[in-house]
Design a protein around this motif. Structure first.
Motif, PDB file in Angstrom:
ATOM      1  N   GLN A 109       0.838  -1.207   0.000  1.00 59.10           N
ATOM      2  CA  GLN A 109       0.000   0.000   0.000  1.00 59.10           C
ATOM      3  C   GLN A 109       0.872   1.257   0.000  1.00 59.10           C
ATOM      4  N   ALA A 110       1.942   1.245   0.755  1.00 61.95           N
ATOM      5  CA  ALA A 110       2.825   2.415   0.844  1.00 61.95           C
ATOM      6  C   ALA A 110       3.528   2.706  -0.469  1.00 61.95           C
ATOM      7  N   HIS A 111       3.755   1.668  -1.280  1.00 58.66           N
ATOM      8  CA  HIS A 111       4.490   1.844  -2.528  1.00 58.66           C
ATOM      9  C   HIS A 111       3.618   1.779  -3.785  1.00 58.66           C
ATOM     10  N   GLN A 112       2.311   1.671  -3.611  1.00 58.25           N
ATOM     11  CA  GLN A 112       1.478   1.553  -4.806  1.00 58.25           C
ATOM     12  C   GLN A 112       1.471   2.849  -5.595  1.00 58.25           C
ATOM     13  N   THR A 113       1.303   2.696  -6.891  1.00 58.48           N
ATOM     14  CA  THR A 113       1.417   3.847  -7.789  1.00 58.48           C
ATOM     15  C   THR A 113       0.073   4.446  -8.166  1.00 58.48           C
ATOM     16  N   GLY A 114      -1.001   3.798  -7.821  1.00 57.71           N
ATOM     17  CA  GLY A 114      -2.299   4.317  -8.212  1.00 57.71           C
ATOM     18  C   GLY A 114      -2.738   3.730  -9.534  1.00 57.71           C
ATOM     19  N   SER A 115      -3.332   4.555 -10.383  1.00 62.64           N
ATOM     20  CA  SER A 115      -3.843   4.096 -11.676  1.00 62.64           C
ATOM     21  C   SER A 115      -2.691   3.794 -12.632  1.00 62.64           C
ATOM     22  N   PRO A 116      -2.962   3.043 -13.698  1.00 63.06           N
ATOM     23  CA  PRO A 116      -1.908   2.792 -14.696  1.00 63.06           C
ATOM     24  C   PRO A 116      -1.325   4.078 -15.279  1.00 63.06           C
ATOM     25  N   ASP A 117      -2.155   5.115 -15.463  1.00 64.81           N
ATOM     26  CA  ASP A 117      -1.647   6.388 -15.976  1.00 64.81           C
ATOM     27  C   ASP A 117      -0.683   7.036 -14.979  1.00 64.81           C
ATOM     28  N   GLU A 118      -1.012   6.953 -13.689  1.00 61.52           N
ATOM     29  CA  GLU A 118      -0.126   7.509 -12.665  1.00 61.52           C
ATOM     30  C   GLU A 118       1.191   6.740 -12.616  1.00 61.52           C
ATOM     31  N   ALA A 119       1.130   5.440 -12.828  1.00 63.48           N
ATOM     32  CA  ALA A 119       2.342   4.622 -12.833  1.00 63.48           C
ATOM     33  C   ALA A 119       3.269   5.050 -13.961  1.00 63.48           C
ATOM     34  N   LYS A 120       2.717   5.417 -15.113  1.00 61.98           N
ATOM     35  CA  LYS A 120       3.530   5.869 -16.239  1.00 61.98           C
ATOM     36  C   LYS A 120       4.237   7.180 -15.918  1.00 61.98           C
ATOM     37  N   GLU A 121       3.591   8.028 -15.105  1.00 61.21           N
ATOM     38  CA  GLU A 121       4.147   9.332 -14.774  1.00 61.21           C
ATOM     39  C   GLU A 121       5.089   9.287 -13.575  1.00 61.21           C
ATOM     40  N   ARG A 122       5.154   8.163 -12.904  1.00 57.76           N
ATOM     41  CA  ARG A 122       5.985   8.036 -11.712  1.00 57.76           C
ATOM     42  C   ARG A 122       7.442   8.300 -12.070  1.00 57.76           C
ATOM     43  N   PRO A 123       8.150   9.093 -11.240  1.00 61.68           N
ATOM     44  CA  PRO A 123       9.548   9.401 -11.550  1.00 61.68           C
ATOM     45  C   PRO A 123      10.430   8.157 -11.497  1.00 61.68           C
ATOM     46  N   LYS A 124      11.518   8.218 -12.233  1.00 62.22           N
ATOM     47  CA  LYS A 124      12.468   7.113 -12.244  1.00 62.22           C
ATOM     48  C   LYS A 124      13.085   6.957 -10.856  1.00 62.22           C
ATOM     49  N   PRO A 125      13.497   5.740 -10.497  1.00 63.47           N
ATOM     50  CA  PRO A 125      14.153   5.544  -9.197  1.00 63.47           C
ATOM     51  C   PRO A 125      15.430   6.371  -9.089  1.00 63.47           C
ATOM     52  N   ALA A 126      15.715   6.848  -7.900  1.00 66.82           N
ATOM     53  CA  ALA A 126      16.957   7.579  -7.657  1.00 66.82           C
ATOM     54  C   ALA A 126      18.133   6.613  -7.545  1.00 66.82           C
ATOM     55  N   ALA A 127      17.865   5.397  -7.107  1.00 64.38           N
ATOM     56  CA  ALA A 127      18.915   4.393  -6.952  1.00 64.38           C
ATOM     57  C   ALA A 127      19.131   3.648  -8.266  1.00 64.38           C
ATOM     58  N   THR A 128      20.370   3.255  -8.511  1.00 64.52           N
ATOM     59  CA  THR A 128      20.688   2.487  -9.716  1.00 64.52           C
ATOM     60  C   THR A 128      20.812   1.001  -9.417  1.00 64.52           C
ATOM     61  N   GLY A 129      20.715   0.626  -8.152  1.00 60.83           N
ATOM     62  CA  GLY A 129      20.781  -0.773  -7.765  1.00 60.83           C
ATOM     63  C   GLY A 129      20.443  -0.929  -6.304  1.00 60.83           C
ATOM     64  N   SER A 130      20.114  -2.164  -5.911  1.00 59.03           N
ATOM     65  CA  SER A 130      19.843  -2.416  -4.493  1.00 59.03           C
ATOM     66  C   SER A 130      20.094  -3.876  -4.172  1.00 59.03           C
ATOM     67  N   GLU A 131      20.343  -4.112  -2.913  1.00 63.43           N
ATOM     68  CA  GLU A 131      20.419  -5.468  -2.396  1.00 63.43           C
ATOM     69  C   GLU A 131      19.890  -5.436  -0.976  1.00 63.43           C
ATOM     70  N   SER A 132      19.480  -6.585  -0.481  1.00 66.38           N
ATOM     71  CA  SER A 132      18.905  -6.677   0.861  1.00 66.38           C
ATOM     72  C   SER A 132      19.793  -7.511   1.763  1.00 66.38           C
ATOM     73  N   TRP A 133      19.958  -7.034   2.977  1.00 62.45           N
ATOM     74  CA  TRP A 133      20.698  -7.755   4.004  1.00 62.45           C
ATOM     75  C   TRP A 133      19.753  -8.026   5.162  1.00 62.45           C
ATOM     76  N   SER A 134      19.900  -9.160   5.823  1.00 61.61           N
ATOM     77  CA  SER A 134      19.087  -9.516   6.990  1.00 61.61           C
ATOM     78  C   SER A 134      20.004  -9.942   8.128  1.00 61.61           C
ATOM     79  N   PHE A 135      19.659  -9.514   9.326  1.00 62.48           N
ATOM     80  CA  PHE A 135      20.436  -9.845  10.516  1.00 62.48           C
ATOM     81  C   PHE A 135      19.502 -10.151  11.680  1.00 62.48           C
ATOM     82  N   GLU A 136      19.968 -10.984  12.566  1.00 65.86           N
ATOM     83  CA  GLU A 136      19.281 -11.228  13.834  1.00 65.86           C
ATOM     84  C   GLU A 136      20.077 -10.517  14.909  1.00 65.86           C
ATOM     85  N   VAL A 137      19.400  -9.786  15.768  1.00 71.19           N
ATOM     86  CA  VAL A 137      20.072  -9.094  16.875  1.00 71.19           C
ATOM     87  C   VAL A 137      20.392 -10.144  17.935  1.00 71.19           C
ATOM     88  N   VAL A 138      21.678 -10.321  18.229  1.00 75.27           N
ATOM     89  CA  VAL A 138      22.075 -11.303  19.239  1.00 75.27           C
ATOM     90  C   VAL A 138      22.590 -10.658  20.506  1.00 75.27           C
TER      91      VAL A 138
END
Length: 108
Positions: A73-102
């Motif tokens: 819901q937080a990242h939805q773009t709305g209608s298909p027309d709104e999705a077309k107008e959505r700005p390009k991502p600022a990031a050129t790449g991403s990766e995910s890291w996961s950790f358990e707090v010990v």
């Protein structure tokens, strides 16, 4: 103990301000998610073009609940027309890291 999820975003220097403004304007859905504990956007100071998006969660189930529910819901773009107008991502790449707090320690 809690878990930490870090999204590592590669952001060219000319897009840094754009990324930071987009995070500043975010809707804040994550703060009310069940099991959410903390959020930080970390700007690199030297030697890298990678931002860290740090979130902390009660457990993996809470994070998955966010990913499968409110995050969409937080990242939805709305209608298909709104999705077309959505700005390009600022990031050129991403990766995910996961950790358990010990271990953790509050300030004295």
């Amino acid at each position: 103990m809690s878990i930490v999820k870090i999204n590592v975003l590669t952001v060219p220097e000319e897009q840094r301000e754009v990324l930071e403004q987009r995070f500043a304007a975010r809707k804040g859905f994550v703060e009310s998610a069940d099991g959410f504990e903390w959020f930080e956007l970390l700007r690199p100071l030297e030697g890298t073009d990678r931002y860290l998006v740090y979130t902390r969660w009660r457990d993996e189930e809470a994070f998955q609940g966010w990913m499968n529910g409110s995050m969409k819901q937080a990242h939805q773009t709305g209608s298909p027309d709104e999705a077309k107008e959505r700005p390009k991502p600022a990031a050129t790449g991403s990766e995910s890291w996961s950790f358990e707090v010990v271990q953790q320690a509050p300030p004295k």
